[in-house]
Design an enzyme around this catalytic site. Structure first.
Site, PDB file in Angstrom:
ATOM      1  N   ASP A  24    -121.425  17.912  92.938  1.00 39.18           N
ATOM      2  CA  ASP A  24    -120.187  17.745  93.697  1.00 39.18           C
ATOM      3  C   ASP A  24    -120.473  16.914  94.952  1.00 39.18           C
ATOM      4  O   ASP A  24    -120.916  17.436  95.963  1.00 39.18           O
ATOM      5  CB  ASP A  24    -119.628  19.125  94.073  1.00 39.18           C
ATOM      6  CG  ASP A  24    -118.367  19.018  94.922  1.00 39.18           C
ATOM      7  OD1 ASP A  24    -117.797  17.907  95.019  1.00 39.18           O
ATOM      8  OD2 ASP A  24    -117.952  20.056  95.482  1.00 39.18           O
ATOM      9  N   GLU A  33    -112.238  20.028  94.196  1.00 37.97           N
ATOM     10  CA  GLU A  33    -112.170  19.681  92.772  1.00 37.97           C
ATOM     11  C   GLU A  33    -112.280  20.885  91.850  1.00 37.97           C
ATOM     12  O   GLU A  33    -111.768  20.875  90.742  1.00 37.97           O
ATOM     13  CB  GLU A  33    -113.276  18.665  92.444  1.00 37.97           C
ATOM     14  CG  GLU A  33    -114.670  19.255  92.189  1.00 37.97           C
ATOM     15  CD  GLU A  33    -115.259  20.011  93.360  1.00 37.97           C
ATOM     16  OE1 GLU A  33    -114.892  19.701  94.503  1.00 37.97           O
ATOM     17  OE2 GLU A  33    -116.078  20.924  93.140  1.00 37.97           O
ATOM     18  N   ASP A  45    -112.422  16.764  97.496  1.00 33.80           N
ATOM     19  CA  ASP A  45    -113.544  17.708  97.509  1.00 33.80           C
ATOM     20  C   ASP A  45    -113.112  19.107  97.065  1.00 33.80           C
ATOM     21  O   ASP A  45    -113.945  19.977  96.859  1.00 33.80           O
ATOM     22  CB  ASP A  45    -114.175  17.754  98.903  1.00 33.80           C
ATOM     23  CG  ASP A  45    -115.558  18.375  98.896  1.00 33.80           C
ATOM     24  OD1 ASP A  45    -116.118  18.560  97.791  1.00 33.80           O
ATOM     25  OD2 ASP A  45    -116.077  18.676  99.983  1.00 33.80           O
ATOM     26  N   LYS A  83    -116.979  27.621  86.636  1.00 34.00           N
ATOM     27  CA  LYS A  83    -116.926  26.271  87.207  1.00 34.00           C
ATOM     28  C   LYS A  83    -118.252  25.575  86.934  1.00 34.00           C
ATOM     29  O   LYS A  83    -119.308  26.069  87.324  1.00 34.00           O
ATOM     30  CB  LYS A  83    -116.661  26.350  88.717  1.00 34.00           C
ATOM     31  CG  LYS A  83    -116.783  25.017  89.455  1.00 34.00           C
ATOM     32  CD  LYS A  83    -116.423  25.136  90.933  1.00 34.00           C
ATOM     33  CE  LYS A  83    -116.736  23.844  91.696  1.00 34.00           C
ATOM     34  NZ  LYS A  83    -116.466  23.929  93.145  1.00 34.00           N
ATOM     35  N   LYS A 104    -118.687  14.293 100.932  1.00 34.95           N
ATOM     36  CA  LYS A 104    -119.339  15.309 101.772  1.00 34.95           C
ATOM     37  C   LYS A 104    -120.373  14.644 102.677  1.00 34.95           C
ATOM     38  O   LYS A 104    -120.986  13.657 102.280  1.00 34.95           O
ATOM     39  CB  LYS A 104    -120.090  16.310 100.883  1.00 34.95           C
ATOM     40  CG  LYS A 104    -119.223  17.303 100.142  1.00 34.95           C
ATOM     41  CD  LYS A 104    -120.093  18.254  99.326  1.00 34.95           C
ATOM     42  CE  LYS A 104    -119.258  19.201  98.495  1.00 34.95           C
ATOM     43  NZ  LYS A 104    -118.458  20.142  99.276  1.00 34.95           N
ATOM     44  N   ASP A 137    -123.337  23.635  92.109  1.00 34.15           N
ATOM     45  CA  ASP A 137    -121.896  23.822  91.919  1.00 34.15           C
ATOM     46  C   ASP A 137    -121.513  24.137  90.468  1.00 34.15           C
ATOM     47  O   ASP A 137    -120.336  24.230  90.136  1.00 34.15           O
ATOM     48  CB  ASP A 137    -121.150  22.574  92.421  1.00 34.15           C
ATOM     49  CG  ASP A 137    -119.808  22.915  93.051  1.00 34.15           C
ATOM     50  OD1 ASP A 137    -119.577  24.098  93.352  1.00 34.15           O
ATOM     51  OD2 ASP A 137    -118.992  21.993  93.229  1.00 34.15           O
ATOM     52  N   ARG A 196    -111.021  23.886  91.824  1.00 28.76           N
ATOM     53  CA  ARG A 196    -109.782  24.571  91.428  1.00 28.76           C
ATOM     54  C   ARG A 196    -108.997  23.759  90.398  1.00 28.76           C
ATOM     55  O   ARG A 196    -108.234  24.326  89.625  1.00 28.76           O
ATOM     56  CB  ARG A 196    -108.931  24.865  92.671  1.00 28.76           C
ATOM     57  CG  ARG A 196    -108.470  23.651  93.405  1.00 28.76           C
ATOM     58  CD  ARG A 196    -107.986  23.977  94.805  1.00 28.76           C
ATOM     59  NE  ARG A 196    -109.097  24.246  95.720  1.00 28.76           N
ATOM     60  CZ  ARG A 196    -108.944  24.597  96.993  1.00 28.76           C
ATOM     61  NH1 ARG A 196    -107.733  24.762  97.505  1.00 28.76           N
ATOM     62  NH2 ARG A 196    -109.993  24.815  97.753  1.00 28.76           N
TER      63      ARG A 196
HETATM   64  N1  BES Z   1    -118.378  23.210  95.823  1.00 29.69           N
HETATM   65  C1  BES Z   1    -117.665  23.302  97.028  1.00 29.69           C
HETATM   66  C2  BES Z   1    -117.755  24.684  97.691  1.00 29.69           C
HETATM   67  C3  BES Z   1    -119.130  25.108  98.138  1.00 29.69           C
HETATM   68  C4  BES Z   1    -119.510  24.918  99.457  1.00 29.69           C
HETATM   69  C5  BES Z   1    -119.992  25.722  97.269  1.00 29.69           C
HETATM   70  C6  BES Z   1    -120.759  25.327  99.880  1.00 29.69           C
HETATM   71  C7  BES Z   1    -121.251  26.129  97.688  1.00 29.69           C
HETATM   72  C8  BES Z   1    -121.632  25.936  98.991  1.00 29.69           C
HETATM   73  C9  BES Z   1    -116.186  23.019  96.774  1.00 29.69           C
HETATM   74  O1  BES Z   1    -115.913  22.137  95.739  1.00 29.69           O
HETATM   75  C10 BES Z   1    -115.635  22.389  98.021  1.00 29.69           C
HETATM   76  O2  BES Z   1    -116.072  21.335  98.350  1.00 29.69           O
HETATM   77  N2  BES Z   1    -114.697  23.067  98.658  1.00 29.69           N
HETATM   78  C11 BES Z   1    -114.077  22.592  99.843  1.00 29.69           C
HETATM   79  C12 BES Z   1    -112.588  22.784  99.734  1.00 29.69           C
HETATM   80  C13 BES Z   1    -111.799  22.093 100.806  1.00 29.69           C
HETATM   81  C14 BES Z   1    -111.947  20.599 100.700  1.00 29.69           C
HETATM   82  C15 BES Z   1    -110.341  22.499 100.681  1.00 29.69           C
HETATM   83  C16 BES Z   1    -114.648  23.372 101.020  1.00 29.69           C
HETATM   84  O3  BES Z   1    -114.919  24.572 100.857  1.00 29.69           O
HETATM   85  O4  BES Z   1    -114.896  22.793 102.058  1.00 29.69           O
HETATM   86 ZN    ZN Z   2    -117.333  22.041  94.262  1.00 32.70          ZN
HETATM   87 MN    MN Z   3    -115.993  20.105  96.385  1.00 33.78          MN
END
Ligand code: BES
Ligand code: ZN
Ligand code: MN
Length: 487
Positions: free
Chosen positions: A260, A339, A337, A255, A267, A278, A341
């Site tokens: 992000d 993104e 958010d 990834k 966020k 990220d 996947r």
């Molecule tokens: N990049 C984030 C996940 C992340 C969080 C990486 C903290 C490193 C530290 C990912 O893209 C994300 O935002 N995931 C969301 C998914 C949700 C919206 C279903 C999450 O984990 O909150």
């Molecule tokens: Zn992310």
């Molecule tokens: Mn995200």
């Protein structure tokens, strides 16, 4: 940082700092030799400080009567020297000597695996990210020479030390990428870095720009990148061993979100601050391919990266949008958010067509994985039990922490959409699992594993062999896994 083997005695080795590992007892010949040469000063100080060689304990002493100016005893706990303990010793020693010129480290044994781990550990411990410092923030001195004190300087140990340097540098390159600020490390810069590294090593590397990605057919990657003024990039690196038939073929996918922001589902500032990390999956992927090429492993290794930003520009993708995918399935956007996947789904659909023995992705995918496993452990998801066992066992030997999490089929219900084939996200419960279930839909029928490295790829403070910030987590295990296939 230059790594050298030396057969000097611990009492005569010249260095600014001499480090010795202590496995739960001060009765080792090395410690006794130092104690003798310092007129028992070391033993006295150890008693005073209650230093017993427990894991995590250290004892530092300015020393007269030695070739080195200072001695550092590093507690490694009970037990025999291992790859993980040698790496820790190397890292702690080099970190302690980061602003000196020379460190000497006594190898706990002349075992090649131990010497390799010591060398890589020293490079990891000596790491500092100083690229953006100016004036008096620039370190006056940095660690120049790392002397590894061994019993005999054999060709096997020389190779081991050189391999350790390759590993250390590969991890440190990954750390540099993760630590790089997102205004400079754009998707284009990330792809350029991969291409430049590949070129230097004679590894073929294809890079697609936005138009190329459109032609290639990656609607989900393009959907994520719509909100950004930076162009996305798709990267495919291919290392093929020379002169031997590859023992296996492995495809790594990473990834590569260089930033992000969360998209329209933005966020909060605190969560956004670290989101330059990220692209850690991409950094790890590059590190593994580079190390495999430099170590000339007898395995065919592909590295694939989907690189983009997730921003909020006027054309940003929306919750409720429906997009096709490279695989063909249509996807309803739930939360912009989630993104990672989406980018991975198209990258996996491309990667599965390479027909590898194993398809493995690294991704900072979910906060939910950190909630489940804490900040230092990665989630491992696969239906291939043999692959899971092998990966977990090489990871443990390397000192990287993973934990297998289930791909519970019944949770897949949560990804059913009214308007499209799939929703791309479900509610909070089991968030790391639903993300993994989504990815599996695009990875084909072969042996596939998803590694959620959201926690360990970026740390709030020093932890084990890792500094604050980017860690390069996953490179060591990935390389060791490839080596385990080549035997
Ligand atoms: N990049 C984030 C996940 C992340 C969080 C990486 C903290 C490193 C530290 C990912 O893209 C994300 O935002 N995931 C969301 C998914 C949700 C919206 C279903 C999450 O984990 O909150
Ligand atoms: Zn992310
Ligand atoms: Mn995200």
């Amino acid at each position: 940082m230059l790594v050298k083997l030396s057969t000097d005695s611990v009492t005569s080795a010249r260095a600014d700092l001499l480090a010795i590992g202590v496995h739960g007892s001060l009765a080792s010949p090395l410690v006794k030799a130092i104690d003798g040469a310092t007129k028992k000063a070391l033993g006295k100080l150890a008693k005073l400080e209650r230093f017993e060689g427990k894991d995590g304990q250290t004892l530092r002493m300015t020393a007269a009567g030695l070739g080195a100016s200072q001695v550092l005893l590093v507690g490694l706990g009970e037990g025999e020297p291992s790859v993980a303990s040698a790496r820790k010793l190397g890292a702690i020693a080099a970190r302690a000597a980061r602003s000196y010129g020379t460190v000497a480290i006594a190898a706990p044994s002349d075992d090649a695996a131990v010497v390799r781990a010591l060398a890589s550990g020293a490079l990891l411990g000596g790491y500092r990210y100083t690229r953006y410092l100016t004036g008096d923030r620039v370190p006056v001195r940095t660690l120049g020479t790392i002397k590894l004190i061994v019993g005999k300087r054999t060709p096997a140990l020389r190779d081991a030390a050189a391999a350790g340097v390759v590993l250390g540098e590969s991890v440190n390159h990954a750390r540099d990428l993760v630590n790089a600020p997102p205004n400079d490390l754009t998707p284009t810069a990330l792809a350029d870095f991969a291409a430049a590294q590949c070129k230097a090593l004679g590894v073929p590397c294809k890079v697609w720009d936005k138009k190329g990605i459109e032609k290639l057919g990656m609607p989900l990657l393009l959907a994520v990148s719509r909100g950004s003024s930076q162009e996305p990039r798709f990267v495919h690196m291919t290392y093929t061993p020379k002169g031997v038939a590859p023992k296996a073929k492995v495809v790594f996918v990473g990834k590569g979100l260089t930033f992000d922001a969360g998209g329209l589902c933005i966020k909060p500032p605190k969560s956004m601050l670290d989101m330059k990390c990220d692209m850690a999956g991409a950094a790890t992927t590059i590190g593994i391919v580079m190390a495999a090429a430099r170590l000339e492993l007898p395995v065919e290794v592909h590295g694939i990266i989907g690189a983009t930003e997730n921003m909020l520009g006027a054309d940003a993708y929306r919750p409720g949008d429906v997009f096709p995918s490279r695989d063909g399935k249509s996807v309803e956007i739930i939360n912009t958010d989630a993104e990672g996947r989406l980018v991975l789904a198209d990258a996996l659909a491309y990667a599965r067509d390479l027909g590898a023995d194993h398809l493995i992705d690294h991704a900072t995918l979910t906060g939910a994985c950190m909630v489940a496993l804490g900040p230092h452990r990665a989630g491992l998801f696969t239906d291939d039990a043999k692959l899971a066992d092998r990966y977990l066992s090489v990871a443990e030997a390397e000192g990287e922490a993973f934990w297998r999490l289930p791909l519970d089929r019944d949770q897949f219900e949560a990804l059913k959409s009214d308007v499209a084939d799939l929703k791309h996200a479900a509610d909070r419960t089991g968030g790391a699992i639903t993300a993994a279930l989504f990815l599996r839909e695009f990875a084909g029928e072969g042996s596939y594993m998803h590694l959620d490295i959201a926690g360990p790829s970026f740390q709030d403070g020093v932890h084990g062999v890792h500094p604050k910030g980017g860690t390069g987590f996953g490179v060591l295990t990935g390389v060791r896994f490839l080596e385990s296939l080549g035997g």
